[in-house]
Scaffold this motif. Structure first.
Motif, PDB file in Angstrom:
ATOM      1  N   LEU A  46      -0.528   1.431   8.800  1.00  0.00           N
ATOM      2  CA  LEU A  46      -1.119   0.400   7.949  1.00  0.00           C
ATOM      3  C   LEU A  46      -2.009  -0.452   8.855  1.00  0.00           C
ATOM      4  CD1 LEU A  46      -1.227  -0.834   5.084  1.00  0.00           C
ATOM      5  CD2 LEU A  46       0.471  -2.501   5.883  1.00  0.00           C
ATOM      6  N   CYS A  55       4.422   1.855  -5.631  1.00  0.00           N
ATOM      7  CA  CYS A  55       4.034   0.528  -5.180  1.00  0.00           C
ATOM      8  C   CYS A  55       4.353  -0.554  -6.216  1.00  0.00           C
ATOM      9  CB  CYS A  55       2.539   0.502  -4.857  1.00  0.00           C
ATOM     10  SG  CYS A  55       2.167   0.604  -3.081  1.00  0.00           S
ATOM     11  N   ALA A 101       0.851  -1.186   0.000  1.00  0.00           N
ATOM     12  CA  ALA A 101       0.000   0.000   0.000  1.00  0.00           C
ATOM     13  C   ALA A 101       0.884   1.232   0.000  1.00  0.00           C
ATOM     14  CB  ALA A 101      -0.916   0.011   1.222  1.00  0.00           C
ATOM     15  N   LYS A 119      -6.616  -5.426  -1.020  1.00  0.00           N
ATOM     16  CA  LYS A 119      -7.722  -4.478  -1.162  1.00  0.00           C
ATOM     17  C   LYS A 119      -8.924  -4.929  -0.350  1.00  0.00           C
ATOM     18  CE  LYS A 119      -6.664  -2.544  -5.712  1.00  0.00           C
ATOM     19  NZ  LYS A 119      -7.022  -2.510  -7.148  1.00  0.00           N
ATOM     20  N   THR A 132      -4.158   6.904  -2.795  1.00  0.00           N
ATOM     21  CA  THR A 132      -3.628   5.661  -2.272  1.00  0.00           C
ATOM     22  C   THR A 132      -3.585   4.609  -3.363  1.00  0.00           C
ATOM     23  OG1 THR A 132      -5.828   4.968  -1.545  1.00  0.00           O
ATOM     24  CG2 THR A 132      -4.434   6.065   0.093  1.00  0.00           C
ATOM     25  N   ASN A 133      -2.783   3.607  -3.162  1.00  0.00           N
ATOM     26  CA  ASN A 133      -2.679   2.486  -4.091  1.00  0.00           C
ATOM     27  C   ASN A 133      -2.500   1.223  -3.267  1.00  0.00           C
ATOM     28  OD1 ASN A 133      -0.733   0.561  -5.772  1.00  0.00           O
ATOM     29  ND2 ASN A 133      -1.949   1.752  -7.212  1.00  0.00           N
ATOM     30  N   TYR A 134      -3.233   0.164  -3.631  1.00  0.00           N
ATOM     31  CA  TYR A 134      -3.167  -1.088  -2.895  1.00  0.00           C
ATOM     32  C   TYR A 134      -2.891  -2.245  -3.840  1.00  0.00           C
ATOM     33  CZ  TYR A 134      -5.413   1.397   0.990  1.00  0.00           C
ATOM     34  OH  TYR A 134      -5.706   2.289   2.011  1.00  0.00           O
ATOM     35  N   THR A 172      -5.707  -0.810   5.157  1.00  0.00           N
ATOM     36  CA  THR A 172      -5.917   0.619   4.948  1.00  0.00           C
ATOM     37  C   THR A 172      -4.663   1.381   5.356  1.00  0.00           C
ATOM     38  OG1 THR A 172      -8.284   0.394   5.441  1.00  0.00           O
ATOM     39  CG2 THR A 172      -7.350   2.616   5.494  1.00  0.00           C
TER      40      THR A 172
END
Length: 126
Positions: A81, A108, A49, A65, A58-60, A69
């Protein structure tokens, strides 16, 4: 001295939760994207993340996912996190890293970083 330090790892049962923290020192956190990465034995380090400097993006990883968070508190110079519904396959050493001037997706997916922490072990096991 510029550094990021992780904390909060440990042993948790499947389905449990943990919150990791990443504390920054020696630089202005506000200007940096921050990412959480992990590396399991025998596997490459992967992005979990990432969050932009403002916190607006944000990127997961697909595998986390809906369960993890990422968030940040620039006033406290800390990034978090929150990990819920943990699975055994989440077991790994988790690293925090900072990057200046990148998109969260690039950070990421391409593991682009300037500063690494020392890592904290997360073990999910019954």
């Amino acid at each position: 001295q510029l550094q990021v330090v992780e904390s909060g790892g440990g042993l948790v049962q499947p389905g449990g939760s943990l919150r990791l923290s990443c504390a920054a020192s020696g630089f202005t956190l506000d200007y940096y994207a921050i990412g959480w990465f992990r590396q399991a034995p025998g596997k490459e380090r992967e992005g979990v993340a990432c969050i932009s400097s403002s916190g607006g993006r944000t990127n997961y990883a697909d595998s986390v996912k809906g369960r993890f968070t990422i968030s940040r508190d620039n006033a406290k110079k800390t990034v978090y996190l929150q990990m819920n519904s943990l699975k055994p396959e989440d077991t790994a050493v988790y690293y925090c890293a900072a990057r200046f001037g990148t998109t969260v997706q690039s950070m990421c997916e391409r593991v682009l970083t300037d500063y690494w922490g020392q890592g904290t072990q997360v073990t999910v096991s019954s």
